[in-house]
Scaffold this active site. Structure first.
Site, short mmCIF file in Angstrom:
data_model
loop_
_atom_site.label_atom_id
_atom_site.label_comp_id
_atom_site.label_asym_id
_atom_site.label_seq_id
_atom_site.Cartn_x
_atom_site.Cartn_y
_atom_site.Cartn_z
N GLY A 120 0.77 -1.24 0.00
CA GLY A 120 0.00 0.00 0.00
C GLY A 120 0.80 1.29 0.00
O GLY A 120 0.20 2.37 -0.09
N PRO A 153 5.13 -4.84 -0.62
CA PRO A 153 5.01 -3.69 -1.53
C PRO A 153 4.91 -4.12 -2.98
O PRO A 153 5.59 -5.06 -3.41
CB PRO A 153 6.32 -2.92 -1.29
CG PRO A 153 7.30 -3.97 -0.87
CD PRO A 153 6.49 -5.00 -0.09
N GLY A 154 4.07 -3.44 -3.73
CA GLY A 154 3.98 -3.65 -5.17
C GLY A 154 4.28 -2.34 -5.86
O GLY A 154 5.36 -2.10 -6.38
N TYR A 180 -10.36 4.13 -11.70
CA TYR A 180 -10.23 4.81 -10.40
C TYR A 180 -10.16 6.32 -10.52
O TYR A 180 -9.80 6.99 -9.56
CB TYR A 180 -8.95 4.36 -9.68
CG TYR A 180 -8.67 2.89 -9.67
CD1 TYR A 180 -9.51 2.01 -8.98
CD2 TYR A 180 -7.56 2.37 -10.31
CE1 TYR A 180 -9.23 0.65 -8.97
CE2 TYR A 180 -7.28 1.01 -10.28
CZ TYR A 180 -8.13 0.16 -9.61
OH TYR A 180 -7.84 -1.17 -9.60
N CYS A 185 -14.14 1.90 -28.21
CA CYS A 185 -15.50 2.38 -28.40
C CYS A 185 -16.23 2.63 -27.08
O CYS A 185 -17.30 2.08 -26.84
CB CYS A 185 -16.27 1.34 -29.21
SG CYS A 185 -16.21 -0.24 -28.37
N GLU A 186 -15.62 3.39 -26.20
CA GLU A 186 -16.27 3.72 -24.92
C GLU A 186 -15.87 5.14 -24.55
O GLU A 186 -14.70 5.50 -24.70
CB GLU A 186 -15.78 2.80 -23.79
CG GLU A 186 -15.99 1.35 -24.04
CD GLU A 186 -16.62 0.64 -22.85
OE1 GLU A 186 -17.11 1.32 -21.93
OE2 GLU A 186 -16.60 -0.59 -22.89
N TYR A 226 0.25 -1.94 -12.06
CA TYR A 226 -1.16 -2.09 -12.42
C TYR A 226 -1.46 -1.47 -13.79
O TYR A 226 -2.54 -0.95 -14.03
CB TYR A 226 -2.07 -1.49 -11.33
CG TYR A 226 -1.76 -2.05 -9.96
CD1 TYR A 226 -2.07 -3.38 -9.66
CD2 TYR A 226 -1.11 -1.28 -8.99
CE1 TYR A 226 -1.75 -3.91 -8.41
CE2 TYR A 226 -0.80 -1.81 -7.74
CZ TYR A 226 -1.12 -3.13 -7.47
OH TYR A 226 -0.81 -3.66 -6.24
#
Ligand code: LLP
Length: 418
Positions: free
Chosen positions: A239, A275-276, A317, A343-344, A372
């Protein structure tokens, strides 16, 4: 060390021009800096020295084999959340004795595979999982080491989708019920209680939620130490936030160490973190090429060749990623949304941005995309996933090739009645 920097008016990864990488490998392209990852790992070790923590790299942030191997060589273990991640970690050289396995939905197959590998520890997230794990381990005449994940109900002050330690989340066991869960574990033949685990959310801005959570679980830890002879680990999860924009403060690791060290000494437990993002987030950029600059009466759009299938964080997010041309042009700034080809309407990398003037063919770098980014990429709209390149000093190597049409359709079959 900053892996990415400006030199002679251009953006570089270590000693390599990003413009050259885009030309050589095409876009969309993820580029990672080895020096940045190493620097972050060492910074973490040195700031947390007083705690002497074990560090398990959270593979979910970026599971490219070269990156896992790099971190394994530095001494990191692995925090995995699926059988696939476990096998990736082992292939990249992480010994099973340095693997911890979290996740609320471990299947029988995943549990059996991890038992066969004799991994360091299962992070158990519920009572039914304890029962299943014990039964599967007992069948193999094994006792699986477990840390039960508790839910300290602390608000991590981050996006609701990535808050994981609140009462209403699906993760872990409620702190009030935790003692019973540990009691149950103590009575089961196939498991051995070795620790307590928590993960509050991601990314966190400062040390306060960790301190609050630790103060909440400390009485439990004391009681568990007295009851379970093998109980010795406190895993505080991941985190640690990173700066995503220029004046954003870095995570105050020293303050965290200062607050946690005396508390941890007090309970006499070995501490671990997972940790990432901290290790890989700012070690990566996504390069993308401008296709069109489109002026609608009410808005200007810079349409690029990377979309939400390459980097999902902005739409999912509302995450902010800096966007910069790798060779900025002189001239009057423009105000535009940077959008992809999908297409969004949610397909944006950044909205309401001030950018130097851009033209078709210019390469933009989306910063802070190492965590991520590729890990959450998809094939939506039948788009092959991007290639990945790792830079080390003045050399650069492809660590994953761009997906082709054959990759996209592999595994599909047509019934003979069609
Ligand atoms: N340990 C556990 C049990 C976790 O669930 C996570 C992240 C970590 C460690 C690593 O957290 P980190 O140090 O990277 O913050 N996709 C989201 C983040 C989801 C994080 C999920 N769990 C994003 O793009 O921001």
């Amino acid at each position: 060390m900053e892996g990415f920097h400006w030199r002679d008016g251009e953006l570089w990864a270590e000693n390599v021009r990003l413009a050259d990488l885009a030309r050589a490998h095409g876009t969309p392209l993820y580029v990672y800096s080895r020096a940045h990852i190493e620097g972050q790992f060492r910074a973490l070790q040195s700031a947390l020295q007083g705690l002497q923590p074990t560090l398990f790299y959270a593979l979910k942030a970026n599971s490219n084999g070269a990156i896992i191997r790099l971190l394994a060589r530095l001494g990191a273990g692995a925090d995995v959340v699926s059988g696939g991640e476990m096998e990736r970690a082992i292939r990249a050289g992480v010994p099973p004795s340095r693997i911890v396995f979290a996740g609320v939905g471990k299947t029988v197959e995943e549990i059996d595979a991890a038992i066969a590998r004799d991994i360091r520890c299962f992070t158990v997230e519920s009572e039914p999982e304890l029962e299943r794990l014990s039964a599967r381990a007992a069948r193999q005449k094994h006792r699986a080491r477990v840390a039960i994940r508790v839910n300290p109900d602390v608000d991590p002050q981050t996006h609701v989708y990535t808050s994981t330690g609140m009462r209403e989340n699906k993760f872990g066991v409620d702190l009030e019920r935790a003692e019973q869960a540990f009691e149950l574990a103590g009575s089961l033949p196939g498991v051995e209680v070795v620790g307590v685990h928590m993960h509050l959310g991601s990314p966190l801005a400062d040390e306060r939620p960790y301190v609050e959570a630790l103060d909440k679980v400390m009485p439990l830890c004391r009681r568990l130490r007295a009851r379970h002879p093998a109980f010795r680990y406190l895993d505080m999860g991941g985190g640690f936030g990173i700066p995503y924009w220029p004046r954003q403060s870095p995570f105050p690791l020293e303050a965290l160490a200062r607050e946690l060290a005396p508390r941890c000494r007090d309970v006499g437990l070995e501490v671990a973190f997972e940790p990432g993002r901290f290790l890989v987030g700012n070690a990566g950029v996504l390069l993308t090429t401008v296709q069109y600059v489109k002026d609608n009466p009410f808005r200007k759009f810079v349409i690029v060749d990377a979309g939400m299938n390459d980097l999902l964080r902005p739409p999912l997010y509302d995450a902010w990623h800096e966007i910069r041309p790798v060779v900025p042009r002189d001239g009057e700034a423009i105000h535009a949304d940077v959008v992809g080809p999908i297409c969004e309407s949610a397909d944006f990398l950044g909205t309401d941005r001030q950018l130097p003037p851009v033209q078709e063919g210019d390469v933009l770098a989306v910063l802070g995309a190492g965590a991520y980014g590729m890990a959450m990429a998809s094939n939506y709209n039948s788009r092959g996933r991007a290639a990945e390149v790792l830079v080390d000093g003045d050399r650069a190597a492809v660590v994953r090739t761009r997906e082709t049409l054959d990759d996209l359709v592999r595994g599909e079959c047509c019934p003979d009645w069609l």
